[in-house]
Design an enzyme around this catalytic site. Structure first.
Site, PDB file in Angstrom:
ATOM      1  CE  LYS A 112      -5.180  -1.966   0.709  1.00 16.79           C
ATOM      2  NZ  LYS A 112      -3.886  -2.662   0.791  1.00 16.79           N
ATOM      3  CB  THR A 132      -0.922   0.019   1.223  1.00 12.52           C
ATOM      4  OG1 THR A 132      -1.749  -1.148   1.212  1.00 12.52           O
ATOM      5  CG2 THR A 132      -1.809   1.254   1.223  1.00 12.52           C
ATOM      6  CE  LYS A 140       2.001   1.276   5.112  1.00 12.98           C
ATOM      7  NZ  LYS A 140       1.243   1.130   3.834  1.00 12.98           N
TER       8      LYS A 140
END
Length: 302
Positions: free
Chosen positions: A176, A100, A244
């Site tokens: 995503k 990701t 994150k």
């Protein structure tokens, strides 16, 4: 001998998702090399029948390489660093970027791989560690059709659904990012709901049983709710992962001129949990921050 039996695959990063992908590939008949920095994980992977390596550059040439490390910095290191995979990969190897990352960084890495005569699929995944173990993850893929064709058997081995979102690298990472926006907000919402339930004197198991079959439920509520109810914060996906991922969401939103107030609120909660020492615990541990502020002791906080 089937197609899979004739192919080799490398998985870089044997965390919860990478491990599941690697054992799914083994189960499908691939010759699989696993790369990780943890000796105990490598020993366990050898026990499963795979080849284990501490450095990506030591891996024999593979048809496909899945990259399952934590973030973009690690991805660059395992691909292009001193011990990176690209230097010893054969031209035409398909690299599947399952990390990701910010879409702009995914494009940057893909351009470097293409310049090294490799094929690339922007291939972030979703589904959690149990889906990974059973070979049923979802792949949000984008990239050239030729790369998808070359990686077809490997993708079939690890996934239940592969979305081919177009040939443009970065589209997968954008989708995503939207998924992680919802996932992070839903985890924070589940933690808030169950913490408020506890503060109101309700039985958490009862509340969970009711909500999971009611309109207020979500996949994250159903999956993370039991962690809070049972006080089990063994990390399946850690708090720091959403620091994150939601950071990517809010940063990219600023770049695009989008508004993400719910993401910003959830990110602040994950950051607070990380700063309080819960960063390596299960991401449901954001409930502990809300409990502390509410004067509560949830299960697992005794």
């Amino acid at each position: 001998m089937g197609v899979a039996l004739q192919q080799s695959a490398t998985v870089i990063g044997l965390g919860s998702m990478g491990w599941g992908a690697a054992v799914s590939l083994l189960r499908a008949g691939f010759r699989v090399s696993g790369v990780d920095i943890r000796p105990d994980v490598l020993a366990r992977f050898e026990g499963e029948g795979g080849q284990a390596f501490a450095r990506a550059k030591d891996v024999p040439p593979s048809d496909v390489v899945f990259v399952f490390v934590v973030n973009s910095d690690q991805a660059k290191q395992v691909l292009f660093g001193e011990d990176g995979a690209v230097a010893t990969a054969k031209p035409g190897t398909v690299f599947l970027l399952c990390v990701t990352m910010a879409p702009s960084v995914t494009v940057e890495i893909a351009e470097r791989l293409l310049a090294a005569h490799m094929q690339v699929i922007d291939a972030p995944v979703s589904g959690g560690h149990l889906k990974a173990l059973s070979g049923e993850i979802t792949v949000m893929g984008s990239g050239p059709s030729a790369a998808f064709d070359a990686a077809h058997a490997a993708l079939d081995a690890v996934s239940a659904k592969v979305f081919r979102l177009g040939e443009e690298i970065g589209l997968g990472s954008k989708v995503k990012m939207i998924n992680q926006l919802l996932a992070g907000v839903h985890i924070a919402a589940a933690a808030e709901a169950l913490t408020l339930a506890a503060k109101a004197g309700l039985d958490l198991q009862t509340v969970f049983d009711v909500i999971r079959v009611s309109a207020g439920s979500s996949w994250m509520f159903e999956n993370r709710g039991p962690h809070i109810v049972e006080g089990d914060y063994t990390p399946r996906s850690a708090v720091n992962i959403f620091v994150k991922d939601l950071g990517i969401v809010t940063d990219e939103a600023k770049r695009e001129g989008g508004e993400t107030p719910l993401s910003a609120a959830a990110l602040a909660l994950f950051k607070e949990a990380s700063a309080a020492g819960f960063g390596l615990e299960d991401d449901a541990a954001v409930a502990k921050i809300l409990a502390q502020k509410s004067g509560l002791v949830l299960p697992g906080m005794e």
